[in-house]
Design an enzyme around this catalytic site. Structure first.
Site, PDB file in Angstrom:
ATOM      1  N   HIS A  96      27.305  38.368  50.273  1.00  0.00           N
ATOM      2  CA  HIS A  96      26.207  37.556  50.807  1.00  0.00           C
ATOM      3  C   HIS A  96      26.508  37.130  52.242  1.00  0.00           C
ATOM      4  CE1 HIS A  96      22.823  34.783  50.706  1.00  0.00           C
ATOM      5  NE2 HIS A  96      23.604  33.892  51.280  1.00  0.00           N
ATOM      6  N   GLY A 147      31.077  34.793  47.398  1.00  0.00           N
ATOM      7  CA  GLY A 147      31.370  35.828  48.387  1.00  0.00           C
ATOM      8  C   GLY A 147      30.717  37.156  48.075  1.00  0.00           C
ATOM      9  N   GLU A 148      30.044  37.235  46.934  1.00  0.00           N
ATOM     10  CA  GLU A 148      29.401  38.506  46.569  1.00  0.00           C
ATOM     11  C   GLU A 148      27.883  38.316  46.490  1.00  0.00           C
ATOM     12  OE1 GLU A 148      31.601  40.880  43.632  1.00  0.00           O
ATOM     13  OE2 GLU A 148      33.340  39.587  43.915  1.00  0.00           O
ATOM     14  N   MET A 149      27.333  38.125  45.297  1.00  0.00           N
ATOM     15  CA  MET A 149      25.881  37.986  45.204  1.00  0.00           C
ATOM     16  C   MET A 149      25.428  36.537  45.403  1.00  0.00           C
ATOM     17  SD  MET A 149      25.528  40.751  42.099  1.00  0.00           S
ATOM     18  CE  MET A 149      23.754  41.029  41.980  1.00  0.00           C
TER      19      MET A 149
END
Lengths: 330, 330
Positions: B82, B124-126
């Protein structure tokens, strides 16, 4: 004598057309299915459409912002570009885009082929260069074989890349909507509210701009004919292309096909509901205050414009190899 | 008497197995095709796998980093999260991942279901939350109907979401590689260099860790048995899960299936070529300096592990509506 004969011929021809095509008097025509003329070219174009290696990061493909799972759009107000840059404008749907008189909101590309080259090299979008994208593809023997099959030689250049992407995009049409079934004679395809909505859509003047098979895409029009459109967007519309002050806030009329899938609306993507979009368009373009019942009926009609979505088999992309330029995501 | 009988039975059973399965003595077994037990569940899982609305931005789906066009990976060193955050680790392939003893490089998720919940809620991802993701899906009647069909009621919760994603992922196996054809008795499926590579792969000890149908995935091993792996990565491996110093730099052995497609290599994604990866593994894990001919033969063998890629029809996702929580891309 000649005049009488011509009048008679005109009458006969009108009668023939009327009986053959029941929808001939409607301002909207059905979407026709497309049979790819050149399957090898279309297949190559599909691979390129889904290949993130056309971007600098190796992570953004055409499908990232024109997602074929989601009406050919990204369903966010303005698009995300390389390094998460906030794009200036709402991604128009790629569905039925071959019917547009030109491409982009401001019509700055004359056709899909010219359009396809834009985002690849736009620093705010895919942030690659045509040279780099071609160099990546050219390094991959399996891609060269596909170019050979599609073009008769394995030369890879940006002209061929964009030709193939455009050929794929030309297949992305959405026939078979309930509205098209109605146009084609199935009078039960619409319910009363939807039909009322369509009648109001015509009588109030929406079809002045939203007409033809794509229900839009065929002309430019100012957004804000009667009242200005309130927005934080700095986008100028056609003025950016022509330089004319009279083209400020003039945009290509967007297609309303699959409009239920292509939210949020307008060039700034600021409007999330069809109800609000219809209300705003009524006021700004027609100086008309649609009441709730009218809005609901037009929205009900608009939802009948959702057609069969393209049937896409996910392409398997050939791997990069030791000679392929590497992506630069960070 | 009993011992003699058992020995005889063992001999007979060994003979029967040998004649039926020619590859029974090999440390690698063929990948078997999977027939989905529950097609409705798998179809729902596929939709969720491709749906970027499971992310905060509305732009990142499971397929963004486990791209099924590209060997189930993103082909960049570490993943983009993200707002273009630079991920700490290389995205492992989702292909054949059901065969792993646990999920993630450090094995911190016991299975695919547990894994699937991780990236959705990882900032830190979705960067979504399980509550938000469920709320998005729950607002969409067409999704609720799919949950009804898959689970018998239209309740949407994260347990069902991850169950469905895992069910889809379990179908992502890649049978039919040339190496599997060879294992199954087609002695012409490999050329001499490839077969030499396989023999060396076995005799030098690679199969100590890279074995079984997935050619890996079945155990944990320290990266740097004989010599340390040089990296800028701060990733600790299993130590992050167990807290034990002896688990520093211990990782799940990655599958080598489709390794030609899943570059770049190692947990930090720092190595781009199979030649370099083989050279490093030989030195670090086996204290052996493979020469160029040896490296080339092992690489040739590894490329025979590319199987038939999953045949995926792109799902058409149901649209959000006025009740759906909106994405927050910026």
């Amino acid at each position: 004598m000649i005049r009488i004969l011509m009048t008679s011929m005109l009458l006969i021809s009108t009668l023939v057309v009327s009986s053959a095509v029941s929808a001939s008097n409607e301002p909207i025509q059905p979407i026709k299915a497309v049979t790819p003329k050149d399957p090898a070219l279309v297949e190559l174009g599909k691979m390129l459409f889904f290949d993130p290696r056309l971007s600098k990061s190796g992570w953004i493909s055409c499908n990232s912002c024109h997602n074929l799972s989601m009406g050919g759009t990204d369903n966010i107000p303005t698009s995300i570009g390389h390094a998460w840059q906030e794009g200036p404008i709402n991604a128009p749907t790629v569905l039925n885009s071959s019917m547009n008189l030109a491409q982009f909101w401001d019509g700055r590309a004359k056709d899909l082929k010219e359009q396809a080259g834009g985002p690849i090299a736009n620093p705010g979008e895919m942030a690659s260069t045509h040279e780099l994208a071609v160099s990546v593809l050219n390094s991959i023997p399996q891609y060269r074989a596909k170019f050979e099959k599609a073009f008769g030689s394995d030369k890879v250049d940006i002209d061929r890349v964009t030709t193939a992407i455009a050929a794929f995009e030309e297949t992305l049409v959405t026939p078979g909507s309930r509205f098209d079934k109605w146009l084609e004679g199935d009078k039960n395809a619409l319910n009363k509210q939807e039909l009322d909505g369509y009648k109001l859509f015509k009588s109030s003047g929406c079809t002045g701009c939203h007409n033809g098979p794509a229900v839009g895409g065929a002309l430019y029009q100012k957004l804000g004919v009667h009242h200005p459109y309130e927005t934080d967007s700095k986008i100028e519309g056609r003025k950016a292309v022509t330089g004319k002050d009279t083209d400020l806030n003039v945009f290509k009329v967007p297609t309303l096909r699959n409009i239920e899938l292509t939210y949020p609306y307008f060039h700034d993507g600021a409007v999330w509901t069809l109800e609000e979009a219809v209300k705003i368009m009524g006021k700004l373009q027609l100086d008309r205050d649609f009441n709730k019942k009218e809005i609901d009926s037009i929205v009900a009609f608009l939802k009948t414009l959702t057609g069969e979505q393209p049937d896409i088999k996910l392409p398997i992309l050939p791997p990069s190899n030791n000679d392929t330029p590497r992506p630069q995501p960070f």
